[in-house]
Design a protein around this motif. Structure first.
Motif, short mmCIF file in Angstrom:
data_model
loop_
_atom_site.label_atom_id
_atom_site.label_comp_id
_atom_site.label_asym_id
_atom_site.label_seq_id
_atom_site.Cartn_x
_atom_site.Cartn_y
_atom_site.Cartn_z
N ALA A 161 54.72 21.99 73.46
CA ALA A 161 54.18 22.16 74.81
C ALA A 161 55.29 22.45 75.81
CB ALA A 161 53.42 20.90 75.23
N GLY A 162 56.43 21.77 75.68
CA GLY A 162 57.55 22.02 76.58
C GLY A 162 58.04 23.45 76.49
N GLY A 163 57.98 24.03 75.29
CA GLY A 163 58.40 25.40 75.11
C GLY A 163 57.58 26.40 75.90
N THR A 164 56.33 26.06 76.19
CA THR A 164 55.47 26.99 76.93
C THR A 164 55.95 27.18 78.37
OG1 THR A 164 53.93 25.27 77.72
CG2 THR A 164 53.48 26.26 75.57
N LEU A 165 56.78 26.26 78.88
CA LEU A 165 57.25 26.38 80.26
C LEU A 165 58.06 27.64 80.49
CD1 LEU A 165 58.31 22.66 80.82
CD2 LEU A 165 56.26 23.80 81.69
N ALA A 166 58.63 28.20 79.40
CA ALA A 166 59.38 29.45 79.53
C ALA A 166 58.48 30.63 79.92
CB ALA A 166 60.11 29.77 78.23
N SER A 167 57.17 30.46 79.79
CA SER A 167 56.25 31.53 80.19
C SER A 167 56.19 31.68 81.70
CB SER A 167 54.84 31.24 79.65
OG SER A 167 54.84 31.23 78.24
N LEU A 168 56.40 30.57 82.42
CA LEU A 168 56.31 30.61 83.88
C LEU A 168 57.66 30.61 84.57
CD1 LEU A 168 53.37 28.26 84.99
CD2 LEU A 168 53.57 30.71 85.34
N ILE A 169 58.56 29.74 84.11
CA ILE A 169 59.84 29.60 84.78
C ILE A 169 60.70 30.83 84.51
CG2 ILE A 169 61.94 28.21 84.97
CD1 ILE A 169 60.30 25.79 84.13
N PRO A 170 61.12 31.54 85.54
CA PRO A 170 61.95 32.73 85.32
C PRO A 170 63.29 32.36 84.69
CG PRO A 170 61.04 32.68 87.54
CD PRO A 170 60.80 31.32 86.95
N PRO A 171 63.85 33.26 83.89
CA PRO A 171 63.35 34.60 83.58
C PRO A 171 62.23 34.54 82.55
CG PRO A 171 65.39 34.20 82.41
CD PRO A 171 65.17 32.99 83.26
N SER A 172 61.10 35.17 82.83
CA SER A 172 59.93 35.12 81.97
C SER A 172 59.53 36.52 81.53
CB SER A 172 58.76 34.47 82.71
OG SER A 172 57.55 34.67 82.03
N ALA A 173 59.52 36.74 80.23
CA ALA A 173 59.15 38.05 79.70
C ALA A 173 57.69 38.37 80.00
CB ALA A 173 59.40 38.10 78.19
N ILE A 174 56.84 37.35 79.94
CA ILE A 174 55.41 37.59 80.16
C ILE A 174 55.14 37.98 81.61
CG2 ILE A 174 53.12 36.52 80.14
CD1 ILE A 174 53.91 34.93 77.76
N LEU A 175 55.85 37.35 82.55
CA LEU A 175 55.68 37.72 83.96
C LEU A 175 56.13 39.15 84.21
CD1 LEU A 175 56.71 34.55 86.02
CD2 LEU A 175 54.49 35.69 86.01
N VAL A 176 57.19 39.57 83.54
CA VAL A 176 57.65 40.95 83.67
C VAL A 176 56.60 41.91 83.16
CG1 VAL A 176 59.38 42.63 82.90
CG2 VAL A 176 60.09 40.32 83.55
N ILE A 177 56.00 41.59 82.01
CA ILE A 177 54.97 42.45 81.44
C ILE A 177 53.76 42.53 82.37
CG2 ILE A 177 53.29 42.63 79.54
CD1 ILE A 177 55.50 41.47 77.72
N ILE A 357 50.97 37.71 74.80
CA ILE A 357 51.31 39.04 75.31
C ILE A 357 50.20 40.03 74.98
CG2 ILE A 357 52.93 40.96 75.08
CD1 ILE A 357 55.12 38.89 74.60
N GLY A 358 49.71 40.00 73.75
CA GLY A 358 48.63 40.91 73.37
C GLY A 358 47.38 40.68 74.19
N MET A 359 47.06 39.41 74.45
CA MET A 359 45.86 39.10 75.23
C MET A 359 45.96 39.68 76.65
SD MET A 359 44.24 35.36 76.06
CE MET A 359 45.53 34.89 77.21
N LEU A 360 47.13 39.50 77.28
CA LEU A 360 47.29 40.03 78.64
C LEU A 360 47.24 41.55 78.65
CD1 LEU A 360 50.03 37.78 80.27
CD2 LEU A 360 47.56 37.50 80.25
#
Length: 466
Positions: A161-177, A357-360
């Motif tokens: 669960a802690g690893g998922t924080l990288a999705s929001l906290i920059p630098p975030s690859a998903i936010l860039v996509i 990533i695929g879902m978004l």
């Protein structure tokens, strides 16, 4: 047959392929190619003699996608952000972060688990990859928690669960996509992720403390660290702060005026700084090679998904499905906020069967225009908007909400990637153990989403300062 009908049939077929286990990149690319051929052949009246003409047009249309989209400068952020994470691991920053968090926070109930959450949040600030964050802390934090009596399933769940924080906290690859898909400012979206990411970590920490206070023998606090030992642990973790500050300064100039550089330049400089730190920490050629290979593998996987899905997105444009869905959403008599909540719930369900990533990439070309239409359009002012925010601010707010929902994909069965990574690193854990361990964090994520929806200022305050 009308283009919209073709779009629905092909999209349904693609979802079946994904559920049957085909990779999203290949399922989307195949569906997009078939859909393009079908639409062009339909325009020729299904004349058998013109099938190859339709095939040629479809191939040329699809063939333009990889170069035209992947050549975007904004996408160069992704490999640099991922590389920062892997180099930081070899620079010893992960161990230093965990040690500092342990000495400062381990005294609270469930303290070692709380320390893990905040250490992963700190590492997320220099790593754009959730998978890398989970893999690193599965090696560092889980053994420490097991030593003092934590249940192995919960210890694994904390790391996943802690690893998922990288999705929001920059630098975030998903936010860039997301920014590239919806054509919004990358810098503002990255800034918008800071407060919600830190807020998510805080909610996780409070959940753990609450469980430790109510469940007997849950996870004893760790005491015995002196103030001298606590302060002594800070210098080794300060390089994280330096790298994060460097990236922020290139995205947002706090002294006023134009930014000092682009997010791409900030990411590249951040990677160089971490590389120098890793060299000073004794990184050798073999470790550098591993870091480069792992960053390349993850980058190629992401870019492959983007290629395949963008072919499908090109087909959706010809099928007129996004505009039709947008018209249907705005015609509903339900409350716009209720519609938005239903969309978020749909993401939660879809995340059980698709990677984030695929879902978004698959859904945003259809869903994003509908949400913008609900708010009053891309150019609407805050005074006239349904959700009380301008079009650009609504795009940022919805982006953070969607990325937070995408975090569910990383820990929800049956394909929660973070859970598989943690189980793969630890021989004493099965995937089922990790999925059981992350269950309490669904509650924390639900609370976080509800608060972000109810109080958009949590998301919008920082980007509104630019």
């Amino acid at each position: 047959m009308e283009p919209i009908e073709i779009g629905l049939i092909v999209s349904g077929g693609m979802l079946v392929l994904v559920i049957l286990g085909m990779r999203v990149a290949f399922a989307a690319g195949l569906a997009g190619m078939i859909g393009l051929i079908w639409i062009f052949w339909a325009k020729f009246g299904y004349d058998p003699s013109r099938f190859f003409k339709a095939l040629t047009i479809a191939a040329k249309t699809a063939g333009q996608v990889p170069h035209s989209k992947i050549s975007s400068q904004a996408l160069s952020l992704i490999p640099t952000f991922i590389l920062i994470g892997y180099l930081a691991y070899y620079a010893g920053l992960t161990k230093a972060l965990f040690e500092a968090a342990k000495r400062w926070l381990a005294w609270v109930p469930g303290g070692l688990a709380v320390s893990t959450v905040f250490a992963t949040a700190g590492f997320a600030a220099v790593s754009g990859a959730s998978v890398a964050t989970s893999a690193v802390f599965a090696r560092i934090a889980i053994p420490e928690m097991l030593k003092i009596g934590y249940d192995k399933r919960f210890a694994a769940g904390v790391v996943a669960a802690g690893g998922t924080l990288a999705s929001l906290i920059p630098p975030s690859a998903i936010l860039v996509i997301y920014a590239i898909i919806v054509e919004q400012d990358v810098g503002k979206l990255l800034l918008a992720g800071f407060i919600p990411g830190a807020f998510s970590a805080l909610i996780y920490g409070l959940l753990i403390i609450g469980m430790a206070m109510t469940i007997k023998g849950f996870g004893p606090p760790v005491s015995g660290f002196t103030w001298r030992e606590r302060f002594a642990a800070l210098p080794a973790a300060l390089p994280i702060v330096f790298v994060v500050a460097t990236i922020i300064l290139f995205v947002y100039n706090p002294f006023g005026g134009d930014a000092w550089g682009t997010p791409t330049e900030g990411g590249a400089i951040g990677a160089f700084i971490v590389f120098v730190m890793a060299l000073f920490q004794g990184m050798r050629w073999a470790e550098l090679k591993d870091a480069l290979l792992e960053a390349a593998k993850l980058s190629v996987m992401i870019f492959t998904i983007i290629w395949g899905v963008l072919i499908y997105v090109r087909f959706l444009g010809f099928a007129q499905l996004p505009s039709a869905f947008s018209d249907w959403i705005t015609s509903l008599t339900l409350s716009p906020m209720l519609i938005l909540i239903c969309i978020l719930l749909a993401y939660a369900v879809l995340g059980m069967f698709m990677d984030a990533i695929g879902m978004l990439l698959l859904t945003l070309p259809v869903v994003y225009p509908a949400v913008m239409a609900l708010n009053g359009g891309e150019a609407v002012s805050a005074a006239e908007a349904t959700f009380g925010m301008s079009g650009p601010m609504c795009a940022i707010w919805f982006g953070i909400l969607v990325v937070k929902m995408a975090e569910f994909c990383l820990i929800t069965p049956p394909i929660g990637l973070n859970c598989f990574v943690v189980a793969g690193v630890r021989d004493d854990l099965s995937v089922q153990d990790v999925f059981k361990g992350v269950t309490p964090f669904f509650i924390a994520d639900a609370i976080t989403i509800a608060l972000l929806v109810a109080f958009p200022a949590i998301v919008l305050w920082l980007p509104s300062q630019v």
